[in-house]
Write a protein that holds these residues in place. Structure first.
Motif, PDB file in Angstrom:
ATOM      1  N   THR A  70      67.890 -92.120  22.153  1.00 45.12           N
ATOM      2  CA  THR A  70      69.302 -91.912  21.811  1.00 45.12           C
ATOM      3  C   THR A  70      70.216 -91.826  23.030  1.00 45.12           C
ATOM      4  N   ILE A  71      69.773 -92.355  24.162  1.00 38.85           N
ATOM      5  CA  ILE A  71      70.562 -92.229  25.391  1.00 38.85           C
ATOM      6  C   ILE A  71      71.959 -92.832  25.247  1.00 38.85           C
ATOM      7  N   ALA A  72      72.082 -93.979  24.600  1.00 40.69           N
ATOM      8  CA  ALA A  72      73.406 -94.607  24.468  1.00 40.69           C
ATOM      9  C   ALA A  72      74.350 -93.703  23.684  1.00 40.69           C
ATOM     10  N   ALA A  73      73.873 -93.142  22.592  1.00 40.78           N
ATOM     11  CA  ALA A  73      74.713 -92.250  21.784  1.00 40.78           C
ATOM     12  C   ALA A  73      75.014 -90.956  22.537  1.00 40.78           C
ATOM     13  N   GLN A  74      74.055 -90.458  23.301  1.00 46.68           N
ATOM     14  CA  GLN A  74      74.270 -89.218  24.041  1.00 46.68           C
ATOM     15  C   GLN A  74      75.255 -89.383  25.190  1.00 46.68           C
ATOM     16  N   LEU A  75      75.305 -90.561  25.780  1.00 49.13           N
ATOM     17  CA  LEU A  75      76.238 -90.781  26.888  1.00 49.13           C
ATOM     18  C   LEU A  75      77.634 -91.173  26.419  1.00 49.13           C
ATOM     19  N   THR A  76      77.730 -91.807  25.257  1.00 48.98           N
ATOM     20  CA  THR A  76      79.035 -92.293  24.796  1.00 48.98           C
ATOM     21  C   THR A  76      79.664 -91.428  23.707  1.00 48.98           C
ATOM     22  N   GLY A  77      78.929 -90.448  23.215  1.00 51.36           N
ATOM     23  CA  GLY A  77      79.459 -89.594  22.156  1.00 51.36           C
ATOM     24  C   GLY A  77      79.470 -88.131  22.568  1.00 51.36           C
ATOM     25  N   TYR A  78      79.716 -87.278  21.590  1.00 49.04           N
ATOM     26  CA  TYR A  78      79.717 -85.828  21.817  1.00 49.04           C
ATOM     27  C   TYR A  78      78.340 -85.272  21.489  1.00 49.04           C
ATOM     28  N   THR A  79      77.923 -84.260  22.244  1.00 49.92           N
ATOM     29  CA  THR A  79      76.620 -83.639  22.014  1.00 49.92           C
ATOM     30  C   THR A  79      76.741 -82.122  22.027  1.00 49.92           C
ATOM     31  N   ASP A  80      75.725 -81.489  21.447  1.00 48.87           N
ATOM     32  CA  ASP A  80      75.617 -80.044  21.592  1.00 48.87           C
ATOM     33  C   ASP A  80      74.650 -79.766  22.736  1.00 48.87           C
ATOM     34  N   ILE A  81      74.336 -78.531  22.999  1.00 50.14           N
ATOM     35  CA  ILE A  81      73.491 -78.162  24.133  1.00 50.14           C
ATOM     36  C   ILE A  81      72.086 -78.740  24.006  1.00 50.14           C
ATOM     37  N   ASP A  82      71.627 -79.006  22.771  1.00 51.93           N
ATOM     38  CA  ASP A  82      70.287 -79.561  22.554  1.00 51.93           C
ATOM     39  C   ASP A  82      70.266 -81.083  22.628  1.00 51.93           C
ATOM     40  N   GLY A  83      71.412 -81.726  22.747  1.00 49.84           N
ATOM     41  CA  GLY A  83      71.467 -83.175  22.839  1.00 49.84           C
ATOM     42  C   GLY A  83      71.686 -83.883  21.518  1.00 49.84           C
ATOM     43  N   THR A  84      71.882 -83.138  20.450  1.00 55.64           N
ATOM     44  CA  THR A  84      72.187 -83.744  19.157  1.00 55.64           C
ATOM     45  C   THR A  84      73.579 -84.368  19.247  1.00 55.64           C
ATOM     46  N   THR A  85      73.716 -85.582  18.722  1.00 55.84           N
ATOM     47  CA  THR A  85      74.988 -86.305  18.867  1.00 55.84           C
ATOM     48  C   THR A  85      75.878 -86.158  17.639  1.00 55.84           C
ATOM     49  N   ASN A  86      77.177 -86.341  17.888  1.00 58.49           N
ATOM     50  CA  ASN A  86      78.168 -86.298  16.820  1.00 58.49           C
ATOM     51  C   ASN A  86      79.324 -87.206  17.234  1.00 58.49           C
ATOM     52  N   ALA A  87      79.982 -87.806  16.273  1.00 60.32           N
ATOM     53  CA  ALA A  87      81.085 -88.725  16.568  1.00 60.32           C
ATOM     54  C   ALA A  87      82.356 -88.006  17.017  1.00 60.32           C
ATOM     55  N   THR A  88      82.515 -86.753  16.620  1.00 62.03           N
ATOM     56  CA  THR A  88      83.735 -86.019  16.973  1.00 62.03           C
ATOM     57  C   THR A  88      83.398 -84.726  17.699  1.00 62.03           C
ATOM     58  N   LYS A  89      84.387 -84.209  18.392  1.00 62.17           N
ATOM     59  CA  LYS A  89      84.229 -82.969  19.148  1.00 62.17           C
ATOM     60  C   LYS A  89      84.559 -81.792  18.227  1.00 62.17           C
ATOM     61  N   THR A  90      83.556 -81.326  17.508  1.00 64.26           N
ATOM     62  CA  THR A  90      83.743 -80.202  16.594  1.00 64.26           C
ATOM     63  C   THR A  90      82.610 -79.206  16.765  1.00 64.26           C
ATOM     64  N   GLY A  91      82.898 -77.952  16.521  1.00 64.01           N
ATOM     65  CA  GLY A  91      81.874 -76.911  16.561  1.00 64.01           C
ATOM     66  C   GLY A  91      81.138 -76.854  17.880  1.00 64.01           C
ATOM     67  N   ALA A  92      79.821 -77.000  17.817  1.00 65.87           N
ATOM     68  CA  ALA A  92      78.974 -76.921  19.003  1.00 65.87           C
ATOM     69  C   ALA A  92      78.946 -78.217  19.806  1.00 65.87           C
ATOM     70  N   PHE A  93      79.521 -79.269  19.290  1.00 59.55           N
ATOM     71  CA  PHE A  93      79.502 -80.576  19.960  1.00 59.55           C
ATOM     72  C   PHE A  93      80.646 -80.657  20.974  1.00 59.55           C
ATOM     73  N   ILE A  94      80.470 -79.958  22.087  1.00 60.65           N
ATOM     74  CA  ILE A  94      81.541 -79.828  23.077  1.00 60.65           C
ATOM     75  C   ILE A  94      81.286 -80.633  24.347  1.00 60.65           C
ATOM     76  N   TYR A  95      80.124 -81.241  24.461  1.00 58.09           N
ATOM     77  CA  TYR A  95      79.775 -81.963  25.692  1.00 58.09           C
ATOM     78  C   TYR A  95      79.980 -83.465  25.509  1.00 58.09           C
TER      79      TYR A  95
END
Length: 154
Positions: A70-95
């Motif tokens: 999931t490197i492409a999604a992790q570098l181009t999207g938002y992630t939480d501290i564990d590396g889970t990806t999300n399309a938007t910056k919400t909640g724990a997805f601050i990175y």
């Protein structure tokens, strides 16, 4: 008073054509080397951007590099501290995101592709080692830049 017609002689025209030919013979190879140098600079720049994004990701995720799948999604999207990806910056997805898009490869047999993988393949542009956090261009060792350095050594 009779005016004499003025014109270039055949010898003068031949000399001008020869001079233009000499200038073209000097300038054209220099311009083609410039284009090759631009392609090589782009490859170096793209690798620097990818390596920087991977290092920034690791710095914000407690030293953990992006995962191979999931490197492409992790570098181009938002992630939480564990590396889970999300399309938007919400909640724990601050990175992130760390780069806007994965760059396309500018040279070699996989030129024009942007996929990241862990092994050599015809559709893979970048080879990523998740354990070491390193990334290289998927270009065979035999392909060399204008200085004779393998692109794979960049």
């Amino acid at each position: 008073m009779v005016r004499k017609a003025r014109a270039f002689s055949l010898v003068e025209l031949v000399i001008v054509v020869v001079i233009l030919g000499i200038i073209a013979a000097i300038a054209i190879p220099r311009m083609s080397r410039g284009a090759q140098g631009a392609v090589e600079s782009r490859l170096k720049s793209d690798l620097a951007v990818l390596r920087s994004a991977i290092n920034l990701y690791a710095a914000e995720h407690n030293g953990t590099f992006p995962t191979a799948g999931t490197i492409a999604a992790q570098l181009t999207g938002y992630t939480d501290i564990d590396g889970t990806t999300n399309a938007t910056k919400t909640g724990a997805f601050i990175y992130g995101p760390y780069i806007e898009a994965i760059p396309t490869l500018s040279v070699g047999t996989t030129k024009g592709r942007s996929a990241i993988g862990t092994a050599d393949g015809p559709t893979i542009a970048w080879i990523y080692d998740a354990a070491a956090g390193t990334i290289t261009a998927n270009i065979p060792v035999g392909e060399l830049d204008s200085a004779g350095t393998p692109y794979a050594a960049y």
